[in-house]
Design an enzyme around this catalytic site. Structure first.
Site, PDB file in Angstrom:
ATOM      1  N   PRO A   9      62.736  -1.608  64.623  1.00 42.02           N
ATOM      2  CA  PRO A   9      63.549  -1.661  63.819  1.00 42.02           C
ATOM      3  C   PRO A   9      63.682  -0.965  62.671  1.00 42.02           C
ATOM      4  O   PRO A   9      62.256  -0.559  62.053  1.00 42.02           O
ATOM      5  CB  PRO A   9      63.172  -3.034  63.700  1.00 42.02           C
ATOM      6  N   ASN A  10      64.585   0.013  62.003  1.00 40.63           N
ATOM      7  CA  ASN A  10      64.612  -0.201  60.935  1.00 40.63           C
ATOM      8  C   ASN A  10      64.106   1.501  60.407  1.00 40.63           C
ATOM      9  O   ASN A  10      64.229   1.966  59.278  1.00 40.63           O
ATOM     10  CB  ASN A  10      63.534  -1.059  59.412  1.00 40.63           C
ATOM     11  N   ARG A  17      65.133   4.633  53.668  1.00 37.04           N
ATOM     12  CA  ARG A  17      64.045   3.411  53.409  1.00 37.04           C
ATOM     13  C   ARG A  17      63.262   3.805  52.731  1.00 37.04           C
ATOM     14  O   ARG A  17      62.177   4.735  53.521  1.00 37.04           O
ATOM     15  CB  ARG A  17      64.470   3.151  55.077  1.00 37.04           C
ATOM     16  N   TYR A  22      57.858   5.665  52.852  1.00 34.32           N
ATOM     17  CA  TYR A  22      57.592   5.952  54.505  1.00 34.32           C
ATOM     18  C   TYR A  22      58.382   8.155  54.736  1.00 34.32           C
ATOM     19  O   TYR A  22      58.740   8.649  55.157  1.00 34.32           O
ATOM     20  CB  TYR A  22      58.919   5.445  54.908  1.00 34.32           C
ATOM     21  N   ASN A  73      56.349   3.605  67.699  1.00 36.50           N
ATOM     22  CA  ASN A  73      56.138   2.914  66.455  1.00 36.50           C
ATOM     23  C   ASN A  73      57.197   1.610  66.262  1.00 36.50           C
ATOM     24  O   ASN A  73      58.632   2.090  66.735  1.00 36.50           O
ATOM     25  CB  ASN A  73      56.629   4.208  65.178  1.00 36.50           C
ATOM     26  N   ALA A  76      57.683  -3.105  62.332  1.00 33.35           N
ATOM     27  CA  ALA A  76      57.977  -4.853  61.925  1.00 33.35           C
ATOM     28  C   ALA A  76      57.190  -5.467  63.519  1.00 33.35           C
ATOM     29  O   ALA A  76      57.072  -6.512  63.701  1.00 33.35           O
ATOM     30  CB  ALA A  76      58.228  -5.660  61.312  1.00 33.35           C
ATOM     31  N   HIS A  79      53.826  -6.970  64.716  1.00 31.15           N
ATOM     32  CA  HIS A  79      52.779  -7.715  64.255  1.00 31.15           C
ATOM     33  C   HIS A  79      53.843  -8.857  65.010  1.00 31.15           C
ATOM     34  O   HIS A  79      52.622  -9.719  64.442  1.00 31.15           O
ATOM     35  CB  HIS A  79      53.494  -7.995  62.733  1.00 31.15           C
ATOM     36  N   GLU A  97      50.042   4.137  69.584  1.00 26.62           N
ATOM     37  CA  GLU A  97      50.676   3.280  68.235  1.00 26.62           C
ATOM     38  C   GLU A  97      50.754   4.000  67.192  1.00 26.62           C
ATOM     39  O   GLU A  97      49.485   4.501  67.012  1.00 26.62           O
ATOM     40  CB  GLU A  97      50.110   1.500  68.101  1.00 26.62           C
ATOM     41  N   HIS A  99      52.251   4.242  63.058  1.00 29.22           N
ATOM     42  CA  HIS A  99      52.866   3.653  61.834  1.00 29.22           C
ATOM     43  C   HIS A  99      52.280   4.803  60.884  1.00 29.22           C
ATOM     44  O   HIS A  99      51.480   5.429  60.628  1.00 29.22           O
ATOM     45  CB  HIS A  99      52.192   2.835  61.322  1.00 29.22           C
ATOM     46  N   ARG A 106      48.085  -2.048  53.466  1.00 29.02           N
ATOM     47  CA  ARG A 106      49.439  -2.676  53.155  1.00 29.02           C
ATOM     48  C   ARG A 106      49.208  -4.353  53.219  1.00 29.02           C
ATOM     49  O   ARG A 106      48.037  -4.537  52.627  1.00 29.02           O
ATOM     50  CB  ARG A 106      50.592  -1.930  53.485  1.00 29.02           C
ATOM     51  N   ARG A 110      50.562  -6.899  58.119  1.00 24.90           N
ATOM     52  CA  ARG A 110      50.763  -5.818  58.676  1.00 24.90           C
ATOM     53  C   ARG A 110      49.392  -5.336  59.266  1.00 24.90           C
ATOM     54  O   ARG A 110      49.345  -4.497  59.913  1.00 24.90           O
ATOM     55  CB  ARG A 110      51.039  -4.631  57.799  1.00 24.90           C
TER      56      ARG A 110
HETATM   57  C1  DQA Z   1      55.744   0.915  59.878  1.00 27.07           C
HETATM   58  C2  DQA Z   1      54.787  -0.559  59.406  1.00 27.07           C
HETATM   59  C3  DQA Z   1      55.533  -2.142  59.546  1.00 27.07           C
HETATM   60  O1  DQA Z   1      54.553  -3.152  58.837  1.00 27.07           O
HETATM   61  C4  DQA Z   1      57.122  -1.125  59.328  1.00 27.07           C
HETATM   62  O2  DQA Z   1      57.539  -3.199  59.256  1.00 27.07           O
HETATM   63  C5  DQA Z   1      57.683  -0.661  59.799  1.00 27.07           C
HETATM   64  C6  DQA Z   1      57.041   0.693  59.504  1.00 27.07           C
HETATM   65  C7  DQA Z   1      55.216   2.391  59.744  1.00 27.07           C
HETATM   66  O3  DQA Z   1      55.506   3.198  60.458  1.00 27.07           O
HETATM   67  O4  DQA Z   1      54.561   2.263  58.578  1.00 27.07           O
HETATM   68  O5  DQA Z   1      58.661  -0.877  60.358  1.00 27.07           O
HETATM   69  O6  DQA Z   1      55.709   0.516  61.708  1.00 27.07           O
END
Ligand code: DQA
Length: 158
Positions: A9-10, A17, A22, A73, A76, A79, A97, A99, A106, A110
């Site tokens: 997501p996102n 964003r 990021y 990746n 969220a 978590h 994994e 990030h 953070r 997280r």
């Molecule tokens: C993330 C870290 C996550 O906590 C966050 O919700 C993201 C991006 C990162 O790449 O740093 O969407 O996965």
């Protein structure tokens, strides 16, 4: 060898964003960089992004059997995404994994990853470079497994 980069997501909004956190590269830019690295290493690369946990699970169920490794990746979902965790646990290939940010620096929520225990390892805090490092890690794991298999052709128990 065939790898996949999977984003949750996102992450399709990268570039727009929260760029201070990021970065300004889009996901397309990052995947393009990963594709260049993969091509240089003779590796096929698939990529998939979804904002929906079920779609990520569908991708892993469908494509997992054809893959030698996954760079994940999960955003969220990292978590709290227990269904995604179970899908990762069911894969036969290693998952790294990733990030972009150092999640340990953070907000406290997280710091917890429900995925880490079913992944080969975690790369955090290196921005887009993390995806490239994850590809290198998967290649190194595959080379190590290959050499272990070759040296065990005599049939001894490892
Ligand atoms: C993330 C870290 C996550 O906590 C966050 O919700 C993201 C991006 C990162 O790449 O740093 O969407 O996965």
């Amino acid at each position: 060898m065939r790898l996949a980069i999977v984003n949750g997501p996102n992450l399709g909004q990268l570039g727009r964003r929260e760029p201070a956190l990021y970065g300004t590269e889009t996901l397309t830019d990052i995947v393009e960089r990963a594709r260049t690295l993969a091509a240089a290493r003779g590796v096929e690369l698939e990529d998939f992004q979804s904002n929906h946990e079920g779609a990520l699970i569908d991708f892993l169920e469908e494509r997992g059997p054809c893959l030698d490794g996954v760079v994940l990746n999960a955003g969220a979902l990292t978590h709290y995404g227990l269904a995604l965790r179970d899908a990762v646990a069911a894969l036969l290939c290693p998952v790294v994994e990733v990030h972009l940010t150092n999640v340990h620096r953070r907000e406290p929520f997280r710091r917890r990853s429900v995925l880490s225990a079913v992944c080969a390892g975690q790369i955090v805090g290196f921005g887009a470079m993390g995806y490239l490092l994850a590809i290198e890690a998967l290649l190194a794991l595959a080379a190590r497994d290959q050499s272990a298999a070759t040296s065990n052709q005599g049939g001894e128990t490892p």
